[in-house]
Structure formats: structure tokens, C-alpha cells
Design a protein around this motif. Structure first.
Motif, PDB file in Angstrom:
ATOM      1  N   LEU A 186       0.823  -1.198   0.000  1.00  0.00           N
ATOM      2  CA  LEU A 186       0.000   0.000   0.000  1.00  0.00           C
ATOM      3  C   LEU A 186       0.856   1.247   0.000  1.00  0.00           C
ATOM      4  O   LEU A 186       1.870   1.326   0.707  1.00  0.00           O
ATOM      5  CB  LEU A 186      -0.891   0.035   1.246  1.00  0.00           C
ATOM      6  CG  LEU A 186      -2.095  -0.897   1.300  1.00  0.00           C
ATOM      7  CD1 LEU A 186      -2.636  -0.952   2.724  1.00  0.00           C
ATOM      8  CD2 LEU A 186      -3.170  -0.450   0.326  1.00  0.00           C
ATOM      9  N   ASP A 187       0.460   2.234  -0.785  1.00  0.00           N
ATOM     10  CA  ASP A 187       0.978   3.582  -0.632  1.00  0.00           C
ATOM     11  C   ASP A 187      -0.166   4.459  -0.138  1.00  0.00           C
ATOM     12  O   ASP A 187      -1.310   4.009   0.005  1.00  0.00           O
ATOM     13  CB  ASP A 187       1.588   4.111  -1.930  1.00  0.00           C
ATOM     14  CG  ASP A 187       0.618   4.077  -3.100  1.00  0.00           C
ATOM     15  OD1 ASP A 187      -0.616   4.145  -2.882  1.00  0.00           O
ATOM     16  OD2 ASP A 187       1.081   3.972  -4.259  1.00  0.00           O
ATOM     17  N   GLU A 188       0.124   5.704   0.129  1.00  0.00           N
ATOM     18  CA  GLU A 188      -0.895   6.590   0.702  1.00  0.00           C
ATOM     19  C   GLU A 188      -2.116   6.706  -0.204  1.00  0.00           C
ATOM     20  O   GLU A 188      -3.266   6.655   0.262  1.00  0.00           O
ATOM     21  CB  GLU A 188      -0.304   7.975   0.965  1.00  0.00           C
ATOM     22  CG  GLU A 188      -1.194   8.888   1.784  1.00  0.00           C
ATOM     23  CD  GLU A 188      -1.255   8.519   3.259  1.00  0.00           C
ATOM     24  OE1 GLU A 188      -2.341   8.682   3.864  1.00  0.00           O
ATOM     25  OE2 GLU A 188      -0.231   8.068   3.806  1.00  0.00           O
ATOM     26  N   ALA A 189      -1.885   6.822  -1.487  1.00  0.00           N
ATOM     27  CA  ALA A 189      -2.999   7.009  -2.422  1.00  0.00           C
ATOM     28  C   ALA A 189      -3.905   5.786  -2.453  1.00  0.00           C
ATOM     29  O   ALA A 189      -5.142   5.910  -2.406  1.00  0.00           O
ATOM     30  CB  ALA A 189      -2.465   7.316  -3.820  1.00  0.00           C
ATOM     31  N   GLU A 190      -3.324   4.583  -2.531  1.00  0.00           N
ATOM     32  CA  GLU A 190      -4.147   3.382  -2.573  1.00  0.00           C
ATOM     33  C   GLU A 190      -4.833   3.148  -1.238  1.00  0.00           C
ATOM     34  O   GLU A 190      -6.001   2.717  -1.199  1.00  0.00           O
ATOM     35  CB  GLU A 190      -3.324   2.154  -2.959  1.00  0.00           C
ATOM     36  CG  GLU A 190      -4.186   0.913  -3.144  1.00  0.00           C
ATOM     37  CD  GLU A 190      -3.402  -0.329  -3.547  1.00  0.00           C
ATOM     38  OE1 GLU A 190      -4.026  -1.252  -4.094  1.00  0.00           O
ATOM     39  OE2 GLU A 190      -2.175  -0.370  -3.303  1.00  0.00           O
ATOM     40  N   ALA A 191      -4.137   3.425  -0.141  1.00  0.00           N
ATOM     41  CA  ALA A 191      -4.751   3.241   1.178  1.00  0.00           C
ATOM     42  C   ALA A 191      -5.996   4.109   1.316  1.00  0.00           C
ATOM     43  O   ALA A 191      -7.025   3.659   1.839  1.00  0.00           O
ATOM     44  CB  ALA A 191      -3.749   3.563   2.270  1.00  0.00           C
ATOM     45  N   GLU A 192      -5.938   5.331   0.836  1.00  0.00           N
ATOM     46  CA  GLU A 192      -7.108   6.209   0.909  1.00  0.00           C
ATOM     47  C   GLU A 192      -8.198   5.752  -0.049  1.00  0.00           C
ATOM     48  O   GLU A 192      -9.376   5.674   0.309  1.00  0.00           O
ATOM     49  CB  GLU A 192      -6.697   7.649   0.617  1.00  0.00           C
ATOM     50  CG  GLU A 192      -5.831   8.268   1.702  1.00  0.00           C
ATOM     51  CD  GLU A 192      -5.549   9.738   1.469  1.00  0.00           C
ATOM     52  OE1 GLU A 192      -6.142  10.316   0.522  1.00  0.00           O
ATOM     53  OE2 GLU A 192      -4.750  10.309   2.223  1.00  0.00           O
ATOM     54  N   ALA A 193      -7.820   5.425  -1.282  1.00  0.00           N
ATOM     55  CA  ALA A 193      -8.809   5.047  -2.292  1.00  0.00           C
ATOM     56  C   ALA A 193      -9.522   3.752  -1.937  1.00  0.00           C
ATOM     57  O   ALA A 193     -10.707   3.571  -2.257  1.00  0.00           O
ATOM     58  CB  ALA A 193      -8.144   4.919  -3.662  1.00  0.00           C
ATOM     59  N   GLU A 194      -8.809   2.833  -1.259  1.00  0.00           N
ATOM     60  CA  GLU A 194      -9.376   1.528  -0.935  1.00  0.00           C
ATOM     61  C   GLU A 194      -9.987   1.471   0.465  1.00  0.00           C
ATOM     62  O   GLU A 194     -10.356   0.391   0.924  1.00  0.00           O
ATOM     63  CB  GLU A 194      -8.303   0.442  -1.076  1.00  0.00           C
ATOM     64  CG  GLU A 194      -8.013   0.069  -2.511  1.00  0.00           C
ATOM     65  CD  GLU A 194      -9.214  -0.570  -3.208  1.00  0.00           C
ATOM     66  OE1 GLU A 194      -9.896  -1.399  -2.571  1.00  0.00           O
ATOM     67  OE2 GLU A 194      -9.473  -0.227  -4.364  1.00  0.00           O
ATOM     68  N   SER A 195     -10.120   2.612   1.117  1.00  0.00           N
ATOM     69  CA  SER A 195     -10.702   2.654   2.458  1.00  0.00           C
ATOM     70  C   SER A 195     -12.180   3.001   2.366  1.00  0.00           C
ATOM     71  O   SER A 195     -12.538   4.154   2.112  1.00  0.00           O
ATOM     72  CB  SER A 195      -9.988   3.697   3.327  1.00  0.00           C
ATOM     73  OG  SER A 195      -8.676   3.305   3.625  1.00  0.00           O
ATOM     74  N   PRO A 196     -13.066   2.032   2.575  1.00  0.00           N
ATOM     75  CA  PRO A 196     -14.496   2.367   2.495  1.00  0.00           C
ATOM     76  C   PRO A 196     -14.922   3.418   3.508  1.00  0.00           C
ATOM     77  O   PRO A 196     -15.835   4.207   3.241  1.00  0.00           O
ATOM     78  CB  PRO A 196     -15.189   1.017   2.747  1.00  0.00           C
ATOM     79  CG  PRO A 196     -14.156   0.123   3.332  1.00  0.00           C
ATOM     80  CD  PRO A 196     -12.837   0.600   2.820  1.00  0.00           C
ATOM     81  N   THR A 197     -14.277   3.471   4.648  1.00  0.00           N
ATOM     82  CA  THR A 197     -14.620   4.475   5.650  1.00  0.00           C
ATOM     83  C   THR A 197     -14.448   5.888   5.114  1.00  0.00           C
ATOM     84  O   THR A 197     -15.193   6.805   5.488  1.00  0.00           O
ATOM     85  CB  THR A 197     -13.756   4.266   6.910  1.00  0.00           C
ATOM     86  OG1 THR A 197     -14.022   2.970   7.447  1.00  0.00           O
ATOM     87  CG2 THR A 197     -14.057   5.306   7.973  1.00  0.00           C
ATOM     88  N   LEU A 198     -13.495   6.079   4.223  1.00  0.00           N
ATOM     89  CA  LEU A 198     -13.204   7.411   3.695  1.00  0.00           C
ATOM     90  C   LEU A 198     -14.006   7.742   2.448  1.00  0.00           C
ATOM     91  O   LEU A 198     -13.986   8.878   1.987  1.00  0.00           O
ATOM     92  CB  LEU A 198     -11.707   7.528   3.378  1.00  0.00           C
ATOM     93  CG  LEU A 198     -10.739   7.183   4.518  1.00  0.00           C
ATOM     94  CD1 LEU A 198      -9.292   7.351   4.042  1.00  0.00           C
ATOM     95  CD2 LEU A 198     -11.000   8.024   5.753  1.00  0.00           C
ATOM     96  N   ASN A 199     -14.712   6.759   1.898  1.00  0.00           N
ATOM     97  CA  ASN A 199     -15.363   6.947   0.600  1.00  0.00           C
ATOM     98  C   ASN A 199     -16.651   7.763   0.754  1.00  0.00           C
ATOM     99  O   ASN A 199     -17.532   7.426   1.545  1.00  0.00           O
ATOM    100  CB  ASN A 199     -15.672   5.584  -0.026  1.00  0.00           C
ATOM    101  CG  ASN A 199     -15.962   5.683  -1.503  1.00  0.00           C
ATOM    102  OD1 ASN A 199     -16.952   6.271  -1.897  1.00  0.00           O
ATOM    103  ND2 ASN A 199     -15.088   5.104  -2.312  1.00  0.00           N
TER     104      ASN A 199
END
Length: 266
Positions: A186-199
């Protein structure tokens, strides 16, 4: 707290290493009991692990449950979890249990797309309403199906009545500072994009976040964060359950978990 310690479940569960072989043994025995009502290794994609098992009830299915296993996206196989279909089968549901390509061979974003493909294939096998359930990493993956960046046809989405992430990891950013990220990549961008909590762009499907009361604080936090971030979510804390035994209620058609997953209106 160190994130490796915060997300280390087995280190805090008595006799934790006895669970995986017990799961596998129970799953094998369950498949044998199903006989021809178990349709095994249905391919939903080209990879060797891109297959699902479909278990059918004794009468015509009233709907479909898909259960997605956990293991931090790095462990296990659908054949370890067949017995988790028992409760839903007894409630008249067909149950699909997919495998997926594991990290580090696949990134989490790849696995998300695989689960989307598995769901599309399973939905073509069985008519009626759909309930999605997943444990731990599987909880993350079923929660991702509520996010509009995951491709799903509108008629299929209309059939999804409920999503049940069990002890999910909804915010992946803490995993950036763990040793397991050597495999997850994971990098920061993928961690954010793949986090349903943040979507913020979601399908607004009713979501029940289920977590054991005896889980690690990080998992209690993850469940709380997802519940608070999604207007369509509610949260239930199961008394006396930890990260490994919280899913055992899937085997009991009369458990509180099964009654919440599959109420009469479903």
C-alpha cells in the motif's frame, strides 16, 4: 501503540493457532455433507484462485448470501470457510464463498475488483435478494461493494439488501506502518482510495457493522469509524466474542448475527 501490535489478533487470543486447522476440518466435513448441493470451483476470472463455491439449500433458494473470508488479504482459501454457509443455508439462502488472489501477488485494489467479479458471477447463478458478508479483510471487501467506484451493474445493485462487514478494516491508512505492508504494498494514495470508511460516493446500501466486544481496540475503533462515517450503517458489538470466534455465529441459523443479517423482510 505500535501498529503491528495493534493489529496482531492471534497474539491476544488463547490457543489462536488451533483455529485455522479446526476451520479447515469443519469446512471439509461440511462440503462432504452437502453432496450435489455443493457446486465447487466455479470460475469467475482467469486466475487459479478466482473461483467460488456455491452451496444450495434443500429447497429453491430464497436469495443469495456471499461470504468473503479474511486473512489480511494474504492468507486462506475458500475451502477453509465452507462451514460458514451453514446458518444461511438453513434459512433458505444459497451461499457463495469465493477465493481471491492473495497479496503480494495481488494488490488490494486488484482484490476488490476480483470480489466485484465474483459477485457478478454469483448473482447470475441465483435469483432473489442478495446479502454480502465478510470477515476482517473480507469485511473490507464487502464494504467496498457499497462504493460507486467499484463496477457493478445497476440491476445487481438493486438486489443487494444488506452488507455485513464483520470486524472489518475500513480505514487502511494505519496498515501503512505495519510489517504486513511489505506484502500489501500500500501507498498513501491506494490506502485512501481503498478505504471504504473514507469513501464519500456510495450506493447507500444498508450496512450492519458487526464486531466482537473482546476484539483488539484497533478493530473496535475500525468498526466505530465505519459506523460513524456512513449514514446507512449501524453497529452491533457482540458480547464475549473476539476476532476469531465472532464468525462462529454464521453457523447457527438462530444466532443474533444470522437474524440481523437475514430478517424476515430480507
Amino acid at each position: 501503540m505500535d501498529n503491528d501490535l495493534a493489529y496482531a489478533n492471534a497474539d491476544f487470543i488463547p490457543d489462536a493457532m488451533a483455529y485455522p486447522p479446526r476451520w479447515a476440518k469443519s469446512a471439509e466435513a461440511f462440503r462432504l455433507r452437502q453432496g450435489p448441493r455443493a457446486r465447487l470451483a466455479i470460475a469467475y476470472g482467469p486466475g487459479p484462485r478466482q473461483k467460488l463455491d456455491l452451496f444450495l439449500p434443500k429447497t429453491a433458494p430464497e436469495g443469495l448470501v456471499m461470504f468473503v473470508h479474511g486473512g489480511y488479504w494474504r492468507q486462506f482459501h475458500r475451502s477453509d470457510w465452507s462451514h460458514m454457509a451453514a446458518g444461511a443455508l438453513q434459512r433458505g439462502q444459497a451461499v457463495a464463498v469465493p477465493s481471491y488472489t492473495l497479496a503480494p501477488e495481488a494488490r488490494i485494489s486488484d482484490i476488490t475488483r476480483q470480489i466485484s467479479a465474483a459477485l457478478r458471477l454469483a448473482a447470475r447463478q441465483v435469483d432473489g435478494p442478495i446479502v454480502l458478508a465478510g470477515h476482517s479483510a473480507g469485511g473490507h471487501l464487502v464494504a467496498r461493494m457499497n462504493c460507486t467506484d467499484v463496477p457493478l451493474p445497476d440491476p445487481l445493485v438493486a438486489r443487494i439488501r444488506r452488507i455485513v462487514p464483520i470486524s472489518p478494516v475500513g480505514d487502511l491508512r494505519p496498515l501503512l506502518k505495519t510489517r504486513m505492508n511489505e506484502d500489501l504494498r500500500l501507498d498513501e494514495a491506494e490506502a485512501e482510495a481503498e478505504s471504504p470508511t473514507l469513501n464519500k460516493s456510495r450506493r447507500k446500501i444498508e450496512t450492519l457493522v458487526w464486531v466482537g466486544a473482546e476484539e483488539r481496540p484497533a478493530f473496535l475503533d475500525q468498526a466505530k469509524w465505519l459506523d460513524e462515517a456512513w449514514d446507512e450503517a449501524t453497529r452491533q458489538v457482540a458480547p464475549g466474542r473476539h476476532h476469531f470466534d465472532v464468525i462462529e455465529d454464521l453457523e447457527d441459523p438462530d444466532s443474533a448475527l444470522m437474524k440481523a443479517m437475514l430478517p424476515k423482510s430480507a
